[in-house]
Design a protein around this motif. Sequence first.
Motif, PDB file in Angstrom:
ATOM      1  N   THR A  47      46.276-114.077   5.099  1.00  0.00           N
ATOM      2  CA  THR A  47      47.422-114.148   4.321  1.00  0.00           C
ATOM      3  C   THR A  47      47.377-115.406   3.334  1.00  0.00           C
ATOM      4  N   ALA A  48      47.809-115.293   2.078  1.00  0.00           N
ATOM      5  CA  ALA A  48      47.757-116.193   1.086  1.00  0.00           C
ATOM      6  C   ALA A  48      48.924-116.275   0.317  1.00  0.00           C
ATOM      7  N   THR A  49      49.297-117.670  -0.239  1.00  0.00           N
ATOM      8  CA  THR A  49      50.447-117.960  -0.925  1.00  0.00           C
ATOM      9  C   THR A  49      50.010-118.392  -2.250  1.00  0.00           C
ATOM     10  N   SER A  50      48.682-118.435  -2.443  1.00  0.00           N
ATOM     11  CA  SER A  50      48.202-119.069  -3.776  1.00  0.00           C
ATOM     12  C   SER A  50      47.737-118.131  -4.792  1.00  0.00           C
ATOM     13  N   VAL A  51      47.926-116.773  -4.733  1.00  0.00           N
ATOM     14  CA  VAL A  51      47.435-115.877  -5.842  1.00  0.00           C
ATOM     15  C   VAL A  51      48.374-116.157  -7.136  1.00  0.00           C
ATOM     16  N   THR A  52      47.472-116.146  -8.279  1.00  0.00           N
ATOM     17  CA  THR A  52      48.225-116.336  -9.556  1.00  0.00           C
ATOM     18  C   THR A  52      47.302-115.686 -10.414  1.00  0.00           C
ATOM     19  N   SER A  53      47.936-115.207 -11.644  1.00  0.00           N
ATOM     20  CA  SER A  53      47.232-114.621 -12.603  1.00  0.00           C
ATOM     21  C   SER A  53      46.686-115.528 -13.605  1.00  0.00           C
ATOM     22  N   LEU A  54      45.335-115.515 -13.996  1.00  0.00           N
ATOM     23  CA  LEU A  54      44.745-116.320 -14.857  1.00  0.00           C
ATOM     24  C   LEU A  54      45.005-115.855 -16.397  1.00  0.00           C
ATOM     25  N   GLY A  55      45.304-114.739 -16.829  1.00  0.00           N
ATOM     26  CA  GLY A  55      45.310-113.948 -18.030  1.00  0.00           C
ATOM     27  C   GLY A  55      44.919-112.659 -17.989  1.00  0.00           C
ATOM     28  N   THR A  56      45.211-111.901 -19.209  1.00  0.00           N
ATOM     29  CA  THR A  56      44.749-110.617 -19.317  1.00  0.00           C
ATOM     30  C   THR A  56      43.734-110.227 -20.310  1.00  0.00           C
ATOM     31  N   ASN A  57      43.283-111.259 -20.893  1.00  0.00           N
ATOM     32  CA  ASN A  57      41.965-111.118 -21.722  1.00  0.00           C
ATOM     33  C   ASN A  57      40.996-112.014 -21.479  1.00  0.00           C
ATOM     34  N   PRO A  58      39.994-111.979 -20.345  1.00  0.00           N
ATOM     35  CA  PRO A  58      40.026-110.756 -19.679  1.00  0.00           C
ATOM     36  C   PRO A  58      40.852-110.961 -18.470  1.00  0.00           C
ATOM     37  N   PRO A  59      41.241-109.709 -17.594  1.00  0.00           N
ATOM     38  CA  PRO A  59      41.975-109.969 -16.488  1.00  0.00           C
ATOM     39  C   PRO A  59      41.561-110.402 -15.467  1.00  0.00           C
ATOM     40  N   LEU A  60      42.091-111.578 -14.893  1.00  0.00           N
ATOM     41  CA  LEU A  60      41.680-112.531 -14.017  1.00  0.00           C
ATOM     42  C   LEU A  60      42.579-112.886 -13.116  1.00  0.00           C
ATOM     43  N   VAL A  61      42.475-113.015 -11.902  1.00  0.00           N
ATOM     44  CA  VAL A  61      43.398-113.681 -10.878  1.00  0.00           C
ATOM     45  C   VAL A  61      42.701-114.760 -10.081  1.00  0.00           C
ATOM     46  N   SER A  62      43.301-115.644  -9.536  1.00  0.00           N
ATOM     47  CA  SER A  62      42.748-116.656  -8.493  1.00  0.00           C
ATOM     48  C   SER A  62      43.322-116.821  -7.537  1.00  0.00           C
ATOM     49  N   PHE A  63      42.882-117.220  -6.248  1.00  0.00           N
ATOM     50  CA  PHE A  63      43.373-117.793  -5.400  1.00  0.00           C
ATOM     51  C   PHE A  63      42.711-118.543  -4.574  1.00  0.00           C
ATOM     52  N   ASN A  64      43.543-119.481  -3.676  1.00  0.00           N
ATOM     53  CA  ASN A  64      42.790-120.564  -2.717  1.00  0.00           C
ATOM     54  C   ASN A  64      42.522-120.512  -1.526  1.00  0.00           C
ATOM     55  N   VAL A  65      41.422-121.011  -1.065  1.00  0.00           N
ATOM     56  CA  VAL A  65      41.259-120.777   0.518  1.00  0.00           C
ATOM     57  C   VAL A  65      40.537-121.864   0.984  1.00  0.00           C
ATOM     58  N   ALA A  66      40.934-122.273   2.234  1.00  0.00           N
ATOM     59  CA  ALA A  66      40.257-123.440   2.881  1.00  0.00           C
ATOM     60  C   ALA A  66      38.810-123.087   3.277  1.00  0.00           C
ATOM     61  N   ARG A  67      38.079-123.847   3.094  1.00  0.00           N
ATOM     62  CA  ARG A  67      36.602-123.389   3.382  1.00  0.00           C
ATOM     63  C   ARG A  67      36.263-123.286   4.714  1.00  0.00           C
ATOM     64  N   GLY A  68      37.160-124.112   5.554  1.00  0.00           N
ATOM     65  CA  GLY A  68      37.083-123.824   7.083  1.00  0.00           C
ATOM     66  C   GLY A  68      37.689-122.473   7.755  1.00  0.00           C
ATOM     67  N   ALA A  69      38.280-121.672   6.776  1.00  0.00           N
ATOM     68  CA  ALA A  69      39.009-120.475   7.079  1.00  0.00           C
ATOM     69  C   ALA A  69      38.144-119.632   7.839  1.00  0.00           C
ATOM     70  N   SER A  70      38.483-118.662   8.665  1.00  0.00           N
ATOM     71  CA  SER A  70      37.736-117.923   9.441  1.00  0.00           C
ATOM     72  C   SER A  70      37.181-116.680   8.587  1.00  0.00           C
ATOM     73  N   SER A  71      37.597-116.230   7.405  1.00  0.00           N
ATOM     74  CA  SER A  71      36.991-115.583   6.451  1.00  0.00           C
ATOM     75  C   SER A  71      36.085-116.209   5.337  1.00  0.00           C
ATOM     76  N   PHE A  72      36.145-117.613   5.102  1.00  0.00           N
ATOM     77  CA  PHE A  72      35.430-117.889   3.996  1.00  0.00           C
ATOM     78  C   PHE A  72      33.932-117.709   3.940  1.00  0.00           C
ATOM     79  N   SER A  73      33.330-117.857   5.048  1.00  0.00           N
ATOM     80  CA  SER A  73      31.941-117.463   4.797  1.00  0.00           C
ATOM     81  C   SER A  73      31.352-115.953   4.453  1.00  0.00           C
ATOM     82  N   SER A  74      32.407-115.010   4.795  1.00  0.00           N
ATOM     83  CA  SER A  74      32.340-113.731   4.213  1.00  0.00           C
ATOM     84  C   SER A  74      32.532-113.622   2.756  1.00  0.00           C
ATOM     85  N   LEU A  75      33.706-114.460   2.468  1.00  0.00           N
ATOM     86  CA  LEU A  75      34.250-114.519   1.041  1.00  0.00           C
ATOM     87  C   LEU A  75      33.328-114.803   0.223  1.00  0.00           C
TER      88      LEU A  75
END
Length: 177
Positions: A47-75
Amino acid sequence: MDEMPNLGDLELISDPADALRNVFRRHASGVAVITLLTEAGDPAGFTATSVTSLGTNPPLVSFNVARGASSFSSLEKCGYVAIHTLGEDDLALAQQMAGAAENRFKADNWVRAIHDLAVFPQASSILIGRIRQVISVEANAVVIVDVEQALLGEEKAGLLYLQRSYRSTGEVLAQNS
């Protein structure tokens, strides 16, 4: 330090970490679920609360995650993610994906879809994207994603996170044209 002007009831917090925590507890964030694949092809996500649009040209989004999170190495190693936006009736899903990593995909509320990613069909929408870049910053990372396509579900009141609790978007105060 120069004399502080009268700021009414505003409280000054000088410790940077406390300042950040206190300010963002007062800033409502949309709740999303991000899914990906491990190197073994198993679903992973959070679950994340940091998703945001970076813009539409090109269409990009970003999110933040802790490097110690259980999914980070797979990410760091996966190619694609599914970013699910959640509505107020998706509270159980938000809590499921914020819980223990080994329990996140035990329920039968997901299916394999585009790029074999785990997808939760009850989400209000799902962006499918290719990870462009993972930028490590201290104990955290910013993930930048190229949007490829979307799956649109039912339009519904959004799920927010504010003051350390889940909330609904509530009533419309003004409509932009």
